[in-house]
Design a protein around this motif. Structure first.
Motif: not given
Length: 482
Positions: A129-141, A240-241, A246-248
């Motif tokens: 499913r689409d996950t665009s609503r979740f924030r992700y701020t890690n620049r390396q990942g 945890y953005p 995924s595992d952490d």
């Protein structure tokens, strides 16, 4: 007739024995009553107060010392496999090696639609499913970490019946299914369990956590825990953005659920580069459950493609999956140290090396962080020998079969031909041996007993170019002697 005074007066000495008997009767009765009352009170107190022994018997009706095993079977396990459409063309070949249509259950979760043929031995392929609503701020990942972390919840929502365990893995993870069932059978699937393993790289474990199950190695979650996770995972992910993978994220949610990692070291992340000979040649005394990062390391068997090499490796598991890659050590009277990794390879080294040293993997591989300390592993290792006389002669498994007449498993290991440096020792060279024949019994119940390595015994041979070894459980009093 009037009684005389002497007839009415009783002599006191006549009743003294009776008084004494009555006194002791009363004392004895009172003592027995007190004793009975105290025992009754003690029994009631024991029943009402949960002592440590009572708690153990309540939670563990089989007793502390008895080995408890649950009747988990392959049909009770559902797999959630995280995949990438960009790599699917190559990675699906690894899944075909272990997936069993009609026996294994689960799905591959992928980011985009991919092509597949009807006759391919693969799980159902589903679009995440689409996950665009979740924030992700890690620049390396990569944002794909959020999609992959939700594989657990999306697999739960499939609504499959009679599920005890959810097992997560990557599309380049290869499972030894029988051994997966063996380790999960040790645990009560009705309780909350989060089972996995750490990375081989000490630095990786510092960056992430030793309490985290690495997703590439694969990890298992008991179904009741998976149901609880599904209720709160989306909210947990939002908290945890900044996390990398995924595992952490999974471990962070487990921490919120108060569930620690239960470690099984037979699940292998293989955060290394190079040759796996050192790792598989000195496998820990535990079932080998999974292999990962097979696109990064060298082929398990030289001269083969990576997929073909893993397929060849799994051939031995068909005959004795419990013993695959298990280590045995013995010594030849010619002054050789022999290290057996059943179903994989045998190494012969000139000179006597103690069992304590041979138990450590040789560093035939490189750390995940190549520029850092080359000894920074999460376990003890030993260097590759620099002395020209102590370069190991490696015999790789060429064939494993079952002898119906002898009722034994026969493994044939052939010398890997390569250039060996000149040795000035006055000692026969192992190069005179072309093949090693290993004979053993199947041992499906080896992990029901206390963990112990098999013993290796050298058998007489009429052919100079062939060595015969017997590998089996150690007898009482048997040692690894040199």
């Amino acid at each position: 007739m009037v009684a005389t005074p002497s007839a009415q007066i009783h002599h006191p000495s006549a009743f003294t024995p009776i008084r004494h008997s009555f006194f002791w009767f009363v004392i004895t009765t009172l003592f027995l009553y007190l004793l009975y009352s105290s025992n009754l009170l003690l029994n009631q107190t024991t029943k009402s107060i949960p002592t440590s022994e009572n708690v153990q018997n309540t939670t563990n009706p089989f007793g502390v010392s008895s080995p408890i095993r649950f009747d988990t079977e392959l049909k009770h396990i559902v797999f959630g496999i995280a995949a990438s459409s960009r790599l699917w063309r190559w990675r699906k070949e690894y899944i075909k090696l272990w997936w069993r249509p009609g026996e294994t259950r689960g799905a591959v979760w992928i980011d985009n639609q991919v092509r597949s043929r009807k006759n391919e031995s693969l799980p159902d392929i589903r679009i995440s499913r689409d996950t665009s609503r979740f924030r992700y701020t890690n620049r390396q990942g990569s944002r794909s970490a959020i999609r992959i972390s939700r594989v657990v919840s999306e697999t739960v929502k499939l609504g499959l019946e009679d599920v005890r365990w959810l097992v997560m893995g990557d599309d380049d993870t290869v499972f030894v299914l029988e051994n997966l069932v063996r380790i999960l059978s040790k645990y009560n699937h009705e309780q909350y369990y989060y089972i996995g393993s750490s990375s081989e790289s000490h630095v990786q474990n510092i960056f992430f956590s030793y309490a985290m199950a690495y997703g590439g190695a694969g990890f298992a979650i008991s179904y009741p825990l998976a149901l609880e996770l599904e209720k709160m995972q989306d909210q947990c992910i939002q908290r945890y953005p900044s996390l990398y993978g995924s595992d952490d994220r999974m471990q962070a949610c487990m921490a919120e659920l108060n569930v620690p990692l239960t470690k099984e070291t037979g699940l292998h992340q293989f955060d290394v580069y190079g040759n796996l000979l050192g790792l598989l040649g000195a496998h820990p005394v535990t079932p080998l459950v999974s292999l990962h990062h097979l696109d990064i390391v060298d082929p398990v068997f030289p001269g083969m493609t990576r997929v073909k090499a893993v397929k060849h490796f799994l051939e031995s598991a068909k005959y004795d999956s419990a013993s695959i890659a298990q280590q045995s050590i013995c010594y030849d009277k010619r002054g050789w140290s022999i290290l057996v990794s059943w179903g994989f390879a045998i190494q012969i080294v000139r000179g006597i090396i103690s069992p304590r040293e041979l138990e450590y993997p040789t560093r035939t591989f490189l750390n995940w962080y190549k520029k850092l300390d080359y000894t920074a592993y999460a376990f003890n290792t030993r260097p590759v020998a620099r002395h020209p006389c102590q370069k190991p002669f490696v015999f790789y498994m060429s064939e494993t079969k079952y002898d119906k007449v002898r009722k034994k498993i026969i493994g044939i290991y052939t010398l890997h031909r390569e250039e060996y440096p000149d040795c000035r020792w006055k000692m026969e060279s192992p190069e005179t041996i072309e093949n090693i024949v290993v004979i053993k019994n199947q041992d499906n119940f080896r992990w029901h007993k206390a963990p112990r390595k098999d013993c290796c015994r050298i058998l007489p041979s009429k052919k100079k170019e062939t060595m015969y070894l017997w590998v089996d459980g150690c007898r009482t009093g048997e040692l690894v002697e040199w």
